[in-house]
Design a protein around this motif. Structure first.
Motif, PDB file in Angstrom:
ATOM      1  N   GLY A  59       0.807  -1.210   0.000  1.00 30.72           N
ATOM      2  CA  GLY A  59       0.000   0.000   0.000  1.00 30.72           C
ATOM      3  C   GLY A  59       0.839   1.258   0.000  1.00 30.72           C
ATOM      4  O   GLY A  59       2.045   1.234   0.236  1.00 30.72           O
ATOM      5  N   ARG A  60       0.169   2.348  -0.259  1.00 33.52           N
ATOM      6  CA  ARG A  60       0.829   3.661  -0.299  1.00 33.52           C
ATOM      7  C   ARG A  60       0.802   4.271   1.089  1.00 33.52           C
ATOM      8  O   ARG A  60      -0.252   4.320   1.719  1.00 33.52           O
ATOM      9  N   GLN A  61       1.968   4.716   1.557  1.00 32.70           N
ATOM     10  CA  GLN A  61       2.021   5.305   2.888  1.00 32.70           C
ATOM     11  C   GLN A  61       2.749   6.631   2.876  1.00 32.70           C
ATOM     12  O   GLN A  61       3.551   6.904   2.001  1.00 32.70           O
ATOM     13  N   PHE A  62       2.430   7.444   3.870  1.00 27.12           N
ATOM     14  CA  PHE A  62       3.151   8.698   4.069  1.00 27.12           C
ATOM     15  C   PHE A  62       3.473   8.833   5.544  1.00 27.12           C
ATOM     16  O   PHE A  62       2.839   8.207   6.395  1.00 27.12           O
ATOM     17  N   THR A  63       4.493   9.634   5.823  1.00 22.94           N
ATOM     18  CA  THR A  63       4.942   9.836   7.196  1.00 22.94           C
ATOM     19  C   THR A  63       4.498  11.210   7.678  1.00 22.94           C
ATOM     20  O   THR A  63       4.648  12.209   6.962  1.00 22.94           O
ATOM     21  N   ARG A  64       3.951  11.252   8.883  1.00 24.19           N
ATOM     22  CA  ARG A  64       3.509  12.493   9.506  1.00 24.19           C
ATOM     23  C   ARG A  64       4.297  12.692  10.786  1.00 24.19           C
ATOM     24  O   ARG A  64       4.076  12.000  11.790  1.00 24.19           O
ATOM     25  N   PRO A  65       5.262  13.644  10.802  1.00 24.01           N
ATOM     26  CA  PRO A  65       5.966  13.934  12.050  1.00 24.01           C
ATOM     27  C   PRO A  65       5.078  14.747  12.989  1.00 24.01           C
ATOM     28  O   PRO A  65       4.374  15.657  12.554  1.00 24.01           O
ATOM     29  N   THR A  66       5.100  14.384  14.249  1.00 22.77           N
ATOM     30  CA  THR A  66       4.378  15.126  15.278  1.00 22.77           C
ATOM     31  C   THR A  66       5.322  15.395  16.442  1.00 22.77           C
ATOM     32  O   THR A  66       6.338  14.716  16.603  1.00 22.77           O
ATOM     33  N   ALA A  67       4.956  16.375  17.250  1.00 20.03           N
ATOM     34  CA  ALA A  67       5.744  16.727  18.424  1.00 20.03           C
ATOM     35  C   ALA A  67       4.820  16.767  19.637  1.00 20.03           C
ATOM     36  O   ALA A  67       3.700  17.269  19.546  1.00 20.03           O
ATOM     37  N   ARG A  68       5.285  16.223  20.756  1.00 26.32           N
ATOM     38  CA  ARG A  68       4.474  16.163  21.966  1.00 26.32           C
ATOM     39  C   ARG A  68       5.295  16.661  23.159  1.00 26.32           C
ATOM     40  O   ARG A  68       6.473  16.341  23.288  1.00 26.32           O
ATOM     41  N   ALA A  69       4.632  17.439  24.014  1.00 30.55           N
ATOM     42  CA  ALA A  69       5.312  18.086  25.135  1.00 30.55           C
ATOM     43  C   ALA A  69       5.017  17.388  26.455  1.00 30.55           C
ATOM     44  O   ALA A  69       3.887  16.981  26.719  1.00 30.55           O
ATOM     45  N   ILE A  70       6.046  17.297  27.263  1.00 35.78           N
ATOM     46  CA  ILE A  70       5.939  16.776  28.623  1.00 35.78           C
ATOM     47  C   ILE A  70       6.295  17.944  29.534  1.00 35.78           C
ATOM     48  O   ILE A  70       7.432  18.419  29.543  1.00 35.78           O
ATOM     49  N   VAL A  71       5.286  18.429  30.275  1.00 34.46           N
ATOM     50  CA  VAL A  71       5.460  19.607  31.127  1.00 34.46           C
ATOM     51  C   VAL A  71       4.976  19.256  32.525  1.00 34.46           C
ATOM     52  O   VAL A  71       3.848  18.784  32.691  1.00 34.46           O
ATOM     53  N   TYR A  81       7.874   7.676  19.587  1.00 33.72           N
ATOM     54  CA  TYR A  81       6.872   6.614  19.480  1.00 33.72           C
ATOM     55  C   TYR A  81       6.383   6.658  18.044  1.00 33.72           C
ATOM     56  O   TYR A  81       5.910   7.691  17.569  1.00 33.72           O
ATOM     57  N   GLU A  82       6.528   5.533  17.336  1.00 39.52           N
ATOM     58  CA  GLU A  82       6.054   5.523  15.950  1.00 39.52           C
ATOM     59  C   GLU A  82       4.952   4.495  15.790  1.00 39.52           C
ATOM     60  O   GLU A  82       4.958   3.450  16.435  1.00 39.52           O
ATOM     61  N   GLU A  83       3.997   4.842  14.933  1.00 42.08           N
ATOM     62  CA  GLU A  83       2.871   3.943  14.710  1.00 42.08           C
ATOM     63  C   GLU A  83       2.446   3.988  13.248  1.00 42.08           C
ATOM     64  O   GLU A  83       2.585   4.997  12.574  1.00 42.08           O
ATOM     65  N   TYR A  84       1.946   2.855  12.808  1.00 39.47           N
ATOM     66  CA  TYR A  84       1.407   2.706  11.459  1.00 39.47           C
ATOM     67  C   TYR A  84      -0.083   2.436  11.610  1.00 39.47           C
ATOM     68  O   TYR A  84      -0.475   1.484  12.294  1.00 39.47           O
ATOM     69  N   ARG A  85      -0.892   3.275  10.958  1.00 39.04           N
ATOM     70  CA  ARG A  85      -2.345   3.157  11.041  1.00 39.04           C
ATOM     71  C   ARG A  85      -2.948   3.179   9.641  1.00 39.04           C
ATOM     72  O   ARG A  85      -2.370   3.758   8.726  1.00 39.04           O
ATOM     73  N   PRO A  86      -4.156   2.653   9.507  1.00 38.39           N
ATOM     74  CA  PRO A  86      -4.840   2.810   8.219  1.00 38.39           C
ATOM     75  C   PRO A  86      -5.183   4.283   8.008  1.00 38.39           C
ATOM     76  O   PRO A  86      -5.463   5.004   8.966  1.00 38.39           O
ATOM     77  N   TRP A  87      -5.138   4.726   6.750  1.00 43.17           N
ATOM     78  CA  TRP A  87      -5.476   6.108   6.418  1.00 43.17           C
ATOM     79  C   TRP A  87      -6.877   6.142   5.831  1.00 43.17           C
ATOM     80  O   TRP A  87      -7.278   5.213   5.134  1.00 43.17           O
ATOM     81  N   TYR A  88      -7.619   7.194   6.088  1.00 40.08           N
ATOM     82  CA  TYR A  88      -9.036   7.240   5.729  1.00 40.08           C
ATOM     83  C   TYR A  88      -9.336   7.969   4.423  1.00 40.08           C
ATOM     84  O   TYR A  88     -10.483   8.037   4.001  1.00 40.08           O
ATOM     85  N   LYS A  89      -8.331   8.524   3.763  1.00 43.33           N
ATOM     86  CA  LYS A  89      -8.561   9.211   2.489  1.00 43.33           C
ATOM     87  C   LYS A  89      -8.014   8.362   1.340  1.00 43.33           C
ATOM     88  O   LYS A  89      -7.201   7.463   1.544  1.00 43.33           O
ATOM     89  N   ASP A  90      -8.457   8.687   0.112  1.00 41.22           N
ATOM     90  CA  ASP A  90      -8.094   7.885  -1.054  1.00 41.22           C
ATOM     91  C   ASP A  90      -6.651   8.035  -1.508  1.00 41.22           C
ATOM     92  O   ASP A  90      -6.144   7.198  -2.249  1.00 41.22           O
ATOM     93  N   ASP A  91      -5.955   9.096  -1.076  1.00 43.91           N
ATOM     94  CA  ASP A  91      -4.607   9.346  -1.582  1.00 43.91           C
ATOM     95  C   ASP A  91      -3.548   8.390  -1.036  1.00 43.91           C
ATOM     96  O   ASP A  91      -2.539   8.135  -1.683  1.00 43.91           O
ATOM     97  N   PHE A  92      -3.776   7.826   0.157  1.00 43.87           N
ATOM     98  CA  PHE A  92      -2.840   6.891   0.772  1.00 43.87           C
ATOM     99  C   PHE A  92      -3.616   5.790   1.484  1.00 43.87           C
ATOM    100  O   PHE A  92      -4.799   5.938   1.783  1.00 43.87           O
ATOM    101  N   ASP A  93      -2.915   4.698   1.780  1.00 45.63           N
ATOM    102  CA  ASP A  93      -3.518   3.583   2.506  1.00 45.63           C
ATOM    103  C   ASP A  93      -3.100   3.569   3.976  1.00 45.63           C
ATOM    104  O   ASP A  93      -3.839   3.102   4.838  1.00 45.63           O
ATOM    105  N   ILE A  94      -1.878   4.049   4.240  1.00 44.67           N
ATOM    106  CA  ILE A  94      -1.278   3.943   5.574  1.00 44.67           C
ATOM    107  C   ILE A  94      -0.655   5.283   5.957  1.00 44.67           C
ATOM    108  O   ILE A  94       0.002   5.934   5.141  1.00 44.67           O
ATOM    109  N   ILE A  95      -0.842   5.663   7.214  1.00 45.82           N
ATOM    110  CA  ILE A  95      -0.131   6.812   7.769  1.00 45.82           C
ATOM    111  C   ILE A  95       0.889   6.286   8.782  1.00 45.82           C
ATOM    112  O   ILE A  95       0.585   5.408   9.592  1.00 45.82           O
TER     113      ILE A  95
END
Length: 171
Positions: free
Chosen positions: A17-29, A85-99
């Protein structure tokens, strides 16, 4: 940054399937024995403040922007890396299958007083709000939601894992 965990949703095969990577940032305060978290009424869960990093931003710039937008935090200082922390999930739009979501977590310091949050429309609709919470109460709350709720979002597994790792290291 050290890898904390990789998860793959049981319905996908990351080699297909087609996948794309989405970088995110999370804060611990922290503030004494409390941690700054986002409570989401729609899913009845707690999560670290943060979100997607825009194309023109570094991970650190995205972290500062997201922490400010979601909580109203001021004078944000990134102190140290916590982990990825990295995760692979199904994507809900037609442009990709996996995020492929890569959540970069950092320990931060902020002014004690929070300013005005600037939540996005969907965050407001979901009933998101910043709260100072005892980390062990937040973990127990998320575990109850995992065990008893059918409305939980996919992120609660990640967030509960991260909260447990934070508790192990800092409390």
């Amino acid at each position: 940054m050290r890898l904390l965990k990789t998860t793959i949703h049981p319905t996908i095969n990351i080699t297909q399937g087609r996948q794309f990577t989405r970088p995110t940032a999370r804060a611990i305060v922290f503030k004494q024995q409390y941690i700054l978290l986002m409570y989401t009424q729609r899913y009845d869960d707690f999560s670290l403040p943060g979100g997607g990093v825009d194309l023109h931003e570094s991970i650190e710039q995205g972290l500062i922007r997201e922490l400010n937008e979601e909580t109203g935090a001021q004078n944000i200082k990134i102190c140290s890396e916590f982990g990825l922390y990295e995760e692979y999930r199904p994507w809900y739009k037609d442009d990709f299958d996996i995020i492929h979501i890569k959540s970069y977590c950092y320990v931060c310091e902020i002014n004690e007083q929070l300013g005005q949050a600037q939540l996005e429309h969907y965050e407001q609709q979901n009933g998101m709000q910043a709260k100072w919470v005892n980390i062990f109460e937040a973990i127990a709350h998320n575990e109850r939601t995992l065990a008893n709720s059918d409305k939980q979002g996919l992120s609660i597994i990640r967030e509960t894992f991260l909260l447990k790792e934070i508790a192990k290291q800092f409390f």
